[in-house]
Design an enzyme around this catalytic site. Sequence first.
Site, PDB file in Angstrom:
ATOM      1  N   TRP A 101       1.299  -1.272  -0.619  1.00 31.21           N
ATOM      2  CA  TRP A 101      -0.125  -0.111   0.359  1.00 31.21           C
ATOM      3  C   TRP A 101       0.916   1.241  -0.324  1.00 31.21           C
ATOM      4  O   TRP A 101       0.277   2.866  -1.199  1.00 31.21           O
ATOM      5  CB  TRP A 101      -1.047  -0.382   1.851  1.00 31.21           C
ATOM      6  CG  TRP A 101      -1.664  -0.876   1.814  1.00 31.21           C
ATOM      7  CD1 TRP A 101      -2.198  -2.206   2.219  1.00 31.21           C
ATOM      8  CD2 TRP A 101      -3.332  -1.499  -0.124  1.00 31.21           C
ATOM      9  NE1 TRP A 101      -2.965  -3.100   1.275  1.00 31.21           N
ATOM     10  CE2 TRP A 101      -3.162  -2.935   0.530  1.00 31.21           C
ATOM     11  CE3 TRP A 101      -2.848  -0.804  -1.045  1.00 31.21           C
ATOM     12  CZ2 TRP A 101      -4.412  -3.462  -0.296  1.00 31.21           C
ATOM     13  CZ3 TRP A 101      -4.362  -1.458  -1.844  1.00 31.21           C
ATOM     14  CH2 TRP A 101      -4.845  -2.564  -1.530  1.00 31.21           C
ATOM     15  N   ASP A 171      -1.475   6.940   6.214  1.00 31.30           N
ATOM     16  CA  ASP A 171      -2.665   6.176   6.250  1.00 31.30           C
ATOM     17  C   ASP A 171      -2.680   5.027   7.303  1.00 31.30           C
ATOM     18  O   ASP A 171      -1.668   3.958   7.702  1.00 31.30           O
ATOM     19  CB  ASP A 171      -2.228   5.395   4.863  1.00 31.30           C
ATOM     20  CG  ASP A 171      -2.723   4.443   4.004  1.00 31.30           C
ATOM     21  OD1 ASP A 171      -4.013   3.900   5.300  1.00 31.30           O
ATOM     22  OD2 ASP A 171      -2.755   3.589   3.315  1.00 31.30           O
ATOM     23  N   LYS A 195     -11.915  -1.075   8.283  1.00 28.25           N
ATOM     24  CA  LYS A 195     -10.940  -2.748   9.000  1.00 28.25           C
ATOM     25  C   LYS A 195     -11.692  -2.386  10.629  1.00 28.25           C
ATOM     26  O   LYS A 195     -12.200  -3.327  11.079  1.00 28.25           O
ATOM     27  CB  LYS A 195      -9.438  -2.737   8.881  1.00 28.25           C
ATOM     28  CG  LYS A 195      -9.398  -2.799   7.821  1.00 28.25           C
ATOM     29  CD  LYS A 195      -8.195  -2.284   6.747  1.00 28.25           C
ATOM     30  CE  LYS A 195      -7.839  -2.191   5.761  1.00 28.25           C
ATOM     31  NZ  LYS A 195      -7.355  -3.395   5.555  1.00 28.25           N
TER      32      LYS A 195
END
Length: 360
Positions: A101, A171, A195
Amino acid sequence: MARVYNFSAGPSMLPEKALQRAASEMLEYGSSGQSVMEMSHRSKEYEAIINECEALFRELLEIPDNYKVLFLQGGASTQFAMVPMNLMKTGKADFVVTGQWAKKAWQEAAKFGDAKAVASSADKTFSYIPELTPDMFRPDADYVHVCYNNTIYGTHYNTFPNVGDRPLVADMSSCIMSEKVDVSKFAMIYAGAQKNIGPAGLTVVIIRDDLIGNAKEGTPTMLDYKIHAENGSMYNTPPTYSIYMCKLVLEWIKNDMGGVEAVNKINQHKAKLFYDYLDSSAMFKGTVTPKDRSLMNIPFVTGNEELDKLFVKESKEAGFVNLKGHRSVGGMRASIYNAMPVEGVEKLIEFMKEFEKKNG
Ligand code: PMP
């Protein structure tokens, strides 16, 4: 009904209490005569929901007043582009590449300017967090981007990334609300909700006021933070139901769990149970450098692909689902976000011990 223990990296388990509340309000929210899903986002009832969701964010994370909380769409992946479009004022940004990511964020930013990978842990399959010192970063970088918790590889910044005085963008998709962070040390934090804080469809951005209003010329309206900030995340139709679910999850954190610090204590307990077992097992091994271990995502292997496959199959049959590792790394991964109960982890460890006895 038998609910499984879901160890998915996301979308993942939600607190049962939040799901039950949503179920009880499915046909009629309050005395509105309608479901939240059917409600105008401009209605009084909905306005109260989005305002309460923002208030809970601010309270739980102690977000300073000079930060906006934005409820956006497009996933964390859209932020990979939106951040450089809005924050690369002079055209330079530095990146720490700690996984897929983080790498995607870096590569996307390179479409908009001079994006430099300053440090990386690719040399050891992203199994650690590189040491960072301020002198590694360019003095004129508009910002430094880090991925605070690396969902696929199971690493986390357990010491604060030392980037000097550059604006720090993080992030936090896979760790938001799992730990208390000092928001004032970040220029911006973003996270996909699916999540720790709700269903997919909602992306939360926490951004300091002075970083808003610098979008590059030609930035599409929907990708300009200023537009969303000026319109209270209501420039267009926001992801209304996902925001409502997020509110229910934050209420659970506040009222049932006792806040983010209390949740973090439980997260530490769950992860310790799991890592202690991995460290003592002759069959299962963790893959991450101990000091950089994540509380949320725990990758592990047996060292034998066939045995890994058998484990994933048999654990699923026993009600522990989604333990297969990310397709890029293989092995197994247990994602144990806020909503995973302690007994889910305890029962999985019991299952692993039995498996080890049978196949060891
Ligand atoms: N960043 C991290 C740390 C992630 O774990 C993910 C998704 N698993 C993403 C970004 C991409 O998020 P999305 O699917 O919401 O675009």
